[in-house]
Design an enzyme around this catalytic site. Structure first.
Site, PDB file in Angstrom:
ATOM      1  N   GLU A  59       0.834  -1.200   0.000  1.00 33.37           N
ATOM      2  CA  GLU A  59       0.000   0.000   0.000  1.00 33.37           C
ATOM      3  C   GLU A  59       0.872   1.254   0.000  1.00 33.37           C
ATOM      4  OE1 GLU A  59      -4.057  -1.350   2.281  1.00 33.37           O
ATOM      5  OE2 GLU A  59      -2.253  -1.121   3.472  1.00 33.37           O
ATOM      6  N   TYR A  60       1.922   1.203   0.809  1.00 37.20           N
ATOM      7  CA  TYR A  60       2.847   2.337   0.827  1.00 37.20           C
ATOM      8  C   TYR A  60       3.407   2.569  -0.579  1.00 37.20           C
ATOM      9  CZ  TYR A  60       7.204   4.875   1.453  1.00 37.20           C
ATOM     10  OH  TYR A  60       8.220   5.778   1.302  1.00 37.20           O
ATOM     11  N   GLU A 141      20.768   8.689  28.624  1.00 38.85           N
ATOM     12  CA  GLU A 141      20.386   8.025  27.369  1.00 38.85           C
ATOM     13  C   GLU A 141      21.572   7.241  26.824  1.00 38.85           C
ATOM     14  OE1 GLU A 141      19.522  11.848  25.935  1.00 38.85           O
ATOM     15  OE2 GLU A 141      21.291  11.978  24.659  1.00 38.85           O
ATOM     16  N   LYS A 143      24.740   5.963  24.718  1.00 42.76           N
ATOM     17  CA  LYS A 143      25.796   6.579  23.908  1.00 42.76           C
ATOM     18  C   LYS A 143      25.931   5.694  22.676  1.00 42.76           C
ATOM     19  CE  LYS A 143      30.470   8.435  24.149  1.00 42.76           C
ATOM     20  NZ  LYS A 143      30.927   7.862  22.905  1.00 42.76           N
ATOM     21  N   ASP A 145      26.983   4.110  19.225  1.00 41.48           N
ATOM     22  CA  ASP A 145      28.327   3.922  18.675  1.00 41.48           C
ATOM     23  C   ASP A 145      28.264   3.877  17.153  1.00 41.48           C
ATOM     24  OD1 ASP A 145      30.998   3.568  18.687  1.00 41.48           O
ATOM     25  OD2 ASP A 145      30.974   1.469  19.311  1.00 41.48           O
ATOM     26  N   ARG A 164      31.035  15.051  11.818  1.00 44.40           N
ATOM     27  CA  ARG A 164      31.596  15.842  12.910  1.00 44.40           C
ATOM     28  C   ARG A 164      32.938  16.467  12.540  1.00 44.40           C
ATOM     29  NH1 ARG A 164      35.049  15.042  17.238  1.00 44.40           N
ATOM     30  NH2 ARG A 164      34.521  16.240  19.084  1.00 44.40           N
ATOM     31  N   TYR A 254      20.272  13.408  19.231  1.00 46.50           N
ATOM     32  CA  TYR A 254      20.376  13.475  20.688  1.00 46.50           C
ATOM     33  C   TYR A 254      20.474  14.885  21.259  1.00 46.50           C
ATOM     34  CZ  TYR A 254      25.333  13.367  19.407  1.00 46.50           C
ATOM     35  OH  TYR A 254      26.536  13.615  18.835  1.00 46.50           O
ATOM     36  N   LYS A 328      23.357  13.684  31.321  1.00 41.29           N
ATOM     37  CA  LYS A 328      23.319  15.130  31.072  1.00 41.29           C
ATOM     38  C   LYS A 328      22.503  15.823  32.158  1.00 41.29           C
ATOM     39  CE  LYS A 328      23.405  14.254  26.096  1.00 41.29           C
ATOM     40  NZ  LYS A 328      22.677  14.222  24.822  1.00 41.29           N
ATOM     41  N   LYS A 352      31.162   4.872  30.319  1.00 35.60           N
ATOM     42  CA  LYS A 352      31.554   3.864  29.327  1.00 35.60           C
ATOM     43  C   LYS A 352      31.353   2.461  29.892  1.00 35.60           C
ATOM     44  CE  LYS A 352      34.219   5.017  26.118  1.00 35.60           C
ATOM     45  NZ  LYS A 352      34.158   5.360  24.724  1.00 35.60           N
ATOM     46  N   CYS A 446      49.670 -18.967  -4.477  1.00 25.17           N
ATOM     47  CA  CYS A 446      48.526 -19.614  -3.829  1.00 25.17           C
ATOM     48  C   CYS A 446      49.008 -20.755  -2.935  1.00 25.17           C
ATOM     49  CB  CYS A 446      47.557 -20.142  -4.879  1.00 25.17           C
ATOM     50  SG  CYS A 446      46.221 -21.105  -4.152  1.00 25.17           S
ATOM     51  N   CYS A 449      47.665 -24.165  -4.676  1.00 23.63           N
ATOM     52  CA  CYS A 449      48.104 -24.702  -5.963  1.00 23.63           C
ATOM     53  C   CYS A 449      49.402 -24.083  -6.467  1.00 23.63           C
ATOM     54  CB  CYS A 449      47.014 -24.531  -7.014  1.00 23.63           C
ATOM     55  SG  CYS A 449      46.717 -22.813  -7.459  1.00 23.63           S
ATOM     56  N   CYS A 464      43.701 -16.007  -6.316  1.00 24.08           N
ATOM     57  CA  CYS A 464      44.357 -17.055  -7.078  1.00 24.08           C
ATOM     58  C   CYS A 464      43.608 -17.174  -8.408  1.00 24.08           C
ATOM     59  CB  CYS A 464      44.279 -18.379  -6.308  1.00 24.08           C
ATOM     60  SG  CYS A 464      44.681 -19.788  -7.357  1.00 24.08           S
ATOM     61  N   CYS A 469      42.192 -24.498  -9.221  1.00 24.25           N
ATOM     62  CA  CYS A 469      42.871 -24.585  -7.919  1.00 24.25           C
ATOM     63  C   CYS A 469      42.051 -25.480  -6.981  1.00 24.25           C
ATOM     64  CB  CYS A 469      42.997 -23.174  -7.349  1.00 24.25           C
ATOM     65  SG  CYS A 469      43.393 -23.123  -5.603  1.00 24.25           S
TER      66      CYS A 469
HETATM   67  S1  IVH Z   1      25.978  14.475  23.625  1.00 29.49           S
HETATM   68  C1  IVH Z   1      27.677  18.478  24.045  1.00 29.49           C
HETATM   69  N1  IVH Z   1      24.588  12.255  23.437  1.00 29.49           N
HETATM   70  O1  IVH Z   1      29.583  10.591  21.565  1.00 29.49           O
HETATM   71  C2  IVH Z   1      27.198  17.090  24.095  1.00 29.49           C
HETATM   72  N2  IVH Z   1      26.702  12.330  22.343  1.00 29.49           N
HETATM   73  O2  IVH Z   1      32.210  12.177  22.797  1.00 29.49           O
HETATM   74  C3  IVH Z   1      28.049  16.188  23.320  1.00 29.49           C
HETATM   75  N3  IVH Z   1      27.292  10.283  21.138  1.00 29.49           N
HETATM   76  O3  IVH Z   1      30.940  11.638  18.869  1.00 29.49           O
HETATM   77  C4  IVH Z   1      27.468  14.972  22.841  1.00 29.49           C
HETATM   78  N4  IVH Z   1      25.461   9.160  21.622  1.00 29.49           N
HETATM   79  O4  IVH Z   1      28.406  11.745  18.508  1.00 29.49           O
HETATM   80  C5  IVH Z   1      25.723  12.876  23.103  1.00 29.49           C
HETATM   81  N5  IVH Z   1      23.242  10.354  23.357  1.00 29.49           N
HETATM   82  C6  IVH Z   1      24.366  10.984  23.009  1.00 29.49           C
HETATM   83  C7  IVH Z   1      25.359  10.376  22.205  1.00 29.49           C
HETATM   84  C8  IVH Z   1      26.520  11.086  21.904  1.00 29.49           C
HETATM   85  C9  IVH Z   1      26.624   9.123  20.978  1.00 29.49           C
HETATM   86  C10 IVH Z   1      28.636  10.537  20.550  1.00 29.49           C
HETATM   87  C11 IVH Z   1      28.769  11.854  19.854  1.00 29.49           C
HETATM   88  C12 IVH Z   1      30.248  12.164  19.955  1.00 29.49           C
HETATM   89  C13 IVH Z   1      30.663  11.416  21.177  1.00 29.49           C
HETATM   90  C14 IVH Z   1      30.956  12.397  22.300  1.00 29.49           C
END
Ligand code: IVH
Length: 712
Positions: A59-60, A141, A143, A145, A164, A254, A328, A352, A446, A449, A464, A469
């Site tokens: 449908e979409y 929240e 972080k 990656d 960035r 974020y 934060k 971390k 190789c 062979c 190779c 082979c």
């Molecule tokens: S806040 C001023 N929130 O982590 C606030 N960063 O070292 C700075 N990152 O490469 C960032 N998840 O892209 C914030 N929920 C989150 C994040 C986040 C991932 C990354 C950000 C940056 C690194 C900060």
């Protein structure tokens, strides 16, 4: 974002468009165009942001096609924020010019345990002249990656996307940002008085999507991505936005970096807290950490610690890679009072997670030859536990990887599990060298062979070139019988290796003239398992030809392309007469595959081999299953839409869907007003609830469904 009244209206209007209702046909086409744009943006939000579509994929697609048709007839109606313009062929290929961020993108300070977090809390209080016993409200929240991005919106339109970079200057990659479906092309910032806005976020790929891409790449003999992060950041920097689109990247936002009104006055102060800014962004259609589960407003630092630890425990089950949490200060006035260093804000800190890393010794490098001859170096390391799994082998990908990481035999290496699954060498630890380490010398010939290896221009892998082979031949046989190719049950890689060692299988046709009496006498076999194997091989002879085409290990001829190709053929050997030009009319088959297939069928020994297969009873003629599915017009479920949910116990999901198709039904992917039948297995969840709430969906158990389609 949308009130329920609005959503109802959008849903009803979508249905009107889907049924070509006269009420919409009568509208001026400019209005139809505006409405379709709005409807599609709404359904994309339901799909990409909420993960809760209310239209089926078909449908979409239909709505999308209506908009495309209207735009094709009236090109003046095409706007840059139209959903059809995510990938625009008119946009120049981006070569990533440097751009200055509207405010610098700072980093974060790190913490590693509860003590660090308590210390951070004390520091913030000292900075704000608060007493030690007062509590601060924090927003916590994940972080994410992936790769950071900054998005600029002006007059509600996405005008720029950038990486960035060094924090001050990033690389502009607007065309790539536009193809990420969770990034709205248009967002109603003007409704909250904002004219120019910069948002910060992280581009990611789901862990399961990463594994799937690697599986497909392995099947096509391409080099594998090391981890989800590289797949996302690499994806962001690709030259062709169309390529970016197929990676399925997503963006979590974020924070706001900057927001002003049309006169240039700061609008960030209208947001009292970080929580409020994320709520606003969610309302405007962005993907932000979910309030219910991915983020939490914590009343004090103890709650913060508990939430971080809870996440650390559950991180493996999360769909994306997360390397920690971000804590934060929620209140923006307090944030401003705390201020920033040139490197990081003083009001935020990353917690971390304990790294899933280990160190071990690199003992030896062995070289694996793939089915098209690529040579993959594999490190044998001293066995070590990593996140619950014993690791002793790690892919080194290619020669450049070994050189870039300066790896040596005898080195201590730092390893981690990428995407929580694949072990990966992060780096060697040169400080721990004893002087006895030896360089890793990549073979020039190789190992199987002895043929000199070749490396094509721009290619990562050495190959190779000897088609005969023995290592390649073995891999091709293993692939031919594998699940994704001819699907011969009971003939795994070890059994193939054994048959090859015994000299019973040297070529693909040999598989189809095995002596089952001799197999029955092999250790580990018996009359019963030999008979099972015979039946599996007999069954494979009747496979549709798309399986046979795929099983030939022609470079880049993957499963999907084999199906497209098979749909054009009556007999596999017709391909002898094809030239690369013959392929041009098949959508989605590119020149590389065309050349590879033509080259394969130009070789007399390949033709002789296929003729031999045919003489042994292997099917080379297109079957019904090679034709694009025509609708079934008879059967107990003709005209019905159906969806399976939960775990089925008597058949796989795929078998169930095939049975439904054979009975005349159409499988759809979401519960919507359009769904007729929901078949529920064990542990059915939200789909069942939703179908029950609709009240119009027939709900069957697995047994009831089988009784209906098979009469059993
Ligand atoms: S806040 C001023 N929130 O982590 C606030 N960063 O070292 C700075 N990152 O490469 C960032 N998840 O892209 C914030 N929920 C989150 C994040 C986040 C991932 C990354 C950000 C940056 C690194 C900060």
């Amino acid at each position: 974002m949308y009130s329920s009244a609005q959503q109802k209206e959008l849903f009803d209007r979508s249905k009107a468009y889907l049924s070509h209702a006269s009420s919409v046909q009568a509208l001026p086409y400019t209005e139809q165009n505006d409405q379709l744009r709005q409807l599609i943006a709404y359904h994309e939000w339901r799909y990409y942001i909420l993960n809760d579509p209310i239209l089926s994929d078909e449908e979409y697609d239909l709505l999308y096609k209506q908009l495309e048709a209207l735009e094709a007839a009236h090109p003046e109606l095409v706007t840059p924020d139209s959903p059809t313009q995510r990938v625009s062929s008119d946009l120049p290929e981006s070569d990533f010019p440097s751009v200055a961020h509207l405010t610098p993108m700072l980093s974060l300070a790190n913490s590693y345990n509860a003590e660090d977090l308590l210390e951070f809390d004390q520091q913030v209080k000292r900075m704000l002249n608060m007493s030690e016993t007062e509590d601060i409200v924090y927003a916590v929240e994940p972080k994410f990656d992936g790769g950071s991005i900054a998005l600029v919106y002006e007059a509600d339109q996405l005008v720029r996307g950038a990486t960035r970079g060094n924090g001050e200057m990033g690389e502009e990659m607007t065309a790539n940002a536009r193809v990420i479906r969770s990034i709205p092309l248009r967002a109603a910032f003007s409704e909250v008085g904002m004219y120019r806005v910069e948002l910060r976020g992280e581009v990611l790929i789901r862990k399961d999507k990463f594994l799937k891409i690697n599986e497909e790449r392995a099947e096509e003999g391409l080099s594998l991505f090391a981890n989800p992060r590289n797949t996302a950041t690499g994806g962001l920097r690709m030259k062709d936005p169309k390529e970016v689109a197929v990676r399925g990247l997503e963006a979590f936002i974020y924070t706001f970096g900057y927001a002003v009104d049309a006169a240039g006055n700061n609008q960030l102060d209208t947001l009292a807290t970080h929580t409020e800014s994320l709520d606003l962004l969610a309302n405007l259609g962005f993907k932000v950490p979910l309030a219910s589960k991915e983020r939490k407003r914590c009343g004090n630092i103890q709650e913060v610690v508990a939430f971080c630890l809870q996440w650390e425990k559950g991180r493996e089950a999360y769909a994306y890679e997360v390397d920690g949490m971000v804590v934060k200060v929620d209140n923006r006035r307090l944030q401003e009072r705390a201020g920033s260093t040139s490197h990081h804000p003083r009001w935020a800190i990353a917690y971390k997670f304990a790294a899933k890393q280990a160190t071990t010794e690199l003992l030896e490098v062995v070289y694996q030859i793939g089915k098209i001859g690529s040579v993959t170096p594999v490190a044998k390391v001293a066995p070590v536990q990593l996140a619950g799994v014993m690791i002793s082998s790690i892919s080194l990908h290619n020669e450049d990887f070994i050189r870039d990481k300066d790896l040596r035999l005898g080195d201590q290496v730092l390893i981690e599990r990428a995407g929580d699954v694949i072990p990966y060498i992060v780096k060697s630890l040169p400080d721990l060298r004893t002087g006895r380490e030896q360089p890793i010398v990549f073979p020039t010939h190789c190992p199987s062979c002895g043929t000199p290896l070749e490396r094509g221009e721009g290619e990562a892998a050495w190959r190779c070139p000897n088609y005969q082979c023995p290592a390649q031949v073995l891999q091709r046989i293993i692939f031919h019988v594998s699940k994704s190719a001819m699907d011969i049950d009971g003939m795994g890689p070890q059994i193939v290796e054994r048959f090859v060692e015994l000299g019973w299988v040297k070529t693909l046709p040999d598989i189809y003239r095995l002596d089952y009496d001799k197999i029955a006498e092999l250790e580990g076999f018996g009359p019963k398992s030999a008979e099972n194997l015979r039946q599996a091989i007999e069954k494979a002879k009747h496979n549709p030809i798309h399986r046979l085409l795929h099983s030939l290990s022609i470079h880049h001829l993957g499963k999907k392309v084999s199906q497209l190709l098979a749909a054009e053929l009556d007999h596999v050997l017709e391909l002898r007469h094809w030239t690369p030009e013959t392929f041009t009319h098949i959508k989605d088959i590119g020149p590389t595959v065309a050349e590879n297939v033509t080259a394969y069928f130009a070789r007399p020994e390949n033709i002789a081999m296929l003729e031999e297969l045919e003489a042994l009873g292997v099917n080379l003629r297109a079957t019904e299953a090679d034709r694009p599915v025509a609708a079934v017009t008879e059967g107990p479920l003709v005209g019905k839409t159906i969806l399976f949910t939960g775990t089925l116990s008597r058949m796989s999901r795929k078998e169930a869907q095939e049975k439904a198709i054979a009975a005349g039904a159409k499988n759809i992917s979401a519960v919507s007003g359009n769904l007729d039948i929901l078949v529920v297995g064990e542990k059915a969840g939200s789909k069942l609830k939703k179908a029950q709430a609709l009240g119009t969906v027939k709900i069957y158990t697995e047994d009831e469904f089988l009784a209906l389609v098979d009469g059993q």
